[in-house]
Scaffold this motif. Sequence first.
Motif, short mmCIF file in Angstrom:
data_model
loop_
_atom_site.label_atom_id
_atom_site.label_comp_id
_atom_site.label_asym_id
_atom_site.label_seq_id
_atom_site.Cartn_x
_atom_site.Cartn_y
_atom_site.Cartn_z
N SER A 1 -74.07 150.78 -48.55
CA SER A 1 -75.47 151.15 -48.62
C SER A 1 -76.08 151.02 -47.23
CB SER A 1 -76.15 150.20 -49.60
OG SER A 1 -77.52 150.11 -49.36
N GLU A 2 -76.75 152.07 -46.78
CA GLU A 2 -77.32 152.08 -45.42
C GLU A 2 -78.83 152.30 -45.51
OE1 GLU A 2 -76.03 155.08 -42.06
OE2 GLU A 2 -77.85 155.73 -43.10
N ARG A 3 -79.58 151.31 -45.02
CA ARG A 3 -81.04 151.47 -44.98
C ARG A 3 -81.46 151.60 -43.53
NH1 ARG A 3 -83.58 150.10 -49.88
NH2 ARG A 3 -82.13 149.16 -51.36
N SER A 4 -82.31 152.59 -43.27
CA SER A 4 -82.66 152.82 -41.87
C SER A 4 -84.14 153.10 -41.68
CB SER A 4 -81.85 153.98 -41.32
OG SER A 4 -82.19 155.15 -42.02
N THR A 5 -84.61 152.87 -40.47
CA THR A 5 -85.98 153.23 -40.11
C THR A 5 -85.95 153.95 -38.76
OG1 THR A 5 -86.27 151.06 -39.08
CG2 THR A 5 -87.16 151.32 -41.28
N VAL A 6 -86.81 154.95 -38.63
CA VAL A 6 -86.99 155.62 -37.35
C VAL A 6 -88.48 155.54 -37.01
CG1 VAL A 6 -86.68 157.72 -35.99
CG2 VAL A 6 -85.13 157.25 -37.89
N ASP A 7 -88.77 154.86 -35.90
CA ASP A 7 -90.14 154.66 -35.48
C ASP A 7 -90.33 155.36 -34.13
OD1 ASP A 7 -92.58 153.73 -34.57
OD2 ASP A 7 -92.28 151.69 -35.34
N THR A 8 -91.05 156.47 -34.13
CA THR A 8 -91.20 157.24 -32.89
C THR A 8 -92.16 156.56 -31.91
OG1 THR A 8 -92.85 158.61 -33.97
CG2 THR A 8 -90.63 159.51 -33.85
#
Lengths: 94, 210
Positions: free
Chosen positions: B77-84
Motif C-alpha cells: 500500500s502506497e500513500r503519497s502527497t504532492v505539495d507544489t
Amino acid sequence: MNSIGENCNELKSKYDQCFNTWFSEKFLKGDKDDTPCKSLFQTYQKCVQEALTLHQIDIKDLKTNHIDGTEFEKKSAYSDSKNKNDNGTSEKES
Amino acid sequence: MKIWTSEHTFNHPWETVVQAAWRKYPNPINTAVIGTDVVEREVINGVLHSHRLVSSQWYFPSWVQKIIGTPKVCHASERSTVDTNERQMTLKTTNVTFGSFLSVDEVLQYAPHPTDPSKTLLRQQATVSVEGVPLSRYMEEALTNNISFNASRGRLGLEWVINKINTEVKEIATTADDLLMQTKKSIDGITDTARKSMDELSASKQKIHF
C-alpha cells in the motif's frame, strides 16, 4: 502499467492518461481543480474495487506506515554524511 | 529491525522528476513492479493525496521461501502527497502480503536539492522487521540487501522515464515547429498566389489601359 483486474486495464489506461496530462499541465502549474478526470476515475474505481474484492485484498483497513515523513527533517540526512558508504547509503540495526 | 537510508541527486528539476515518479512503471530496468492501481485520490487544501496498491514480483532467496512460502505476487500500500507550494513529494509504502510477521516500510521523498534548486534530491528510508519466524535476523539482512539493490535499479528506472518524458517534450516541440513551418509555407504560398493575382490584375489593368 497494468491493473490488478485484467478487465480494468483499458479504463485504467484512459484514466492514467487523463491524470498524467492534468498533473503536468494543470496541477503543477497551480490549477488545483481535480474535476477534469473525476468521471474517468469513478468508472475505473468501480472496476478496481470489484477486482480487489475478488483478490481478497482489504486495502482500506491497512495500518499507516511506521515511519513519519518528518523523520528526514529531524535527521537531516543530507548534512549527516558520517555514516555513509560510497553509494550514499547507510544501514543500521536497532 | 533494520534501517536503511539512501540519497540520490537527479540532475533534473523537481517538476520533471515528480511527473516521472507517477509514470515510473513500467520501465525496462526495474521490472519487479507488475501493476499499480489508484484506490483513492483527492486534492485537499491544494495538496494531492493518493493511495495506490502496488503489485510486484518478489524474488526471495530459496531459503527464505522455504520459511515464509512463495506467493506469486506481493502487494503493498502506497500513500503519497504532492505539495507544489513546498515542492515536496512524499511516498510511504508498506507491505500487505506477509503482513503478519513481516513489515517493510519505505519512505521516499523528492525535494529540490538544498544547494542547487534546479536539481532534485531523493531521500529514501526503509525499515525491515521480521518477527516470529526462524532466522528472522538473517531474513531482515537478506531483505535489506534486496531493497538496496532494488533502490538502485529504481533510480535508474526513473532516469529512463525522465529521458522518455524529455524526448516526448522535444517531439511535441518538433511537431509544433513542423506545424509552424508548414503554416509559414502555406502563408508564403498564399502570399505568392495573392501577389501573382495582383500582378495579373495589374497586368490586365494595364491591358485595359492599353
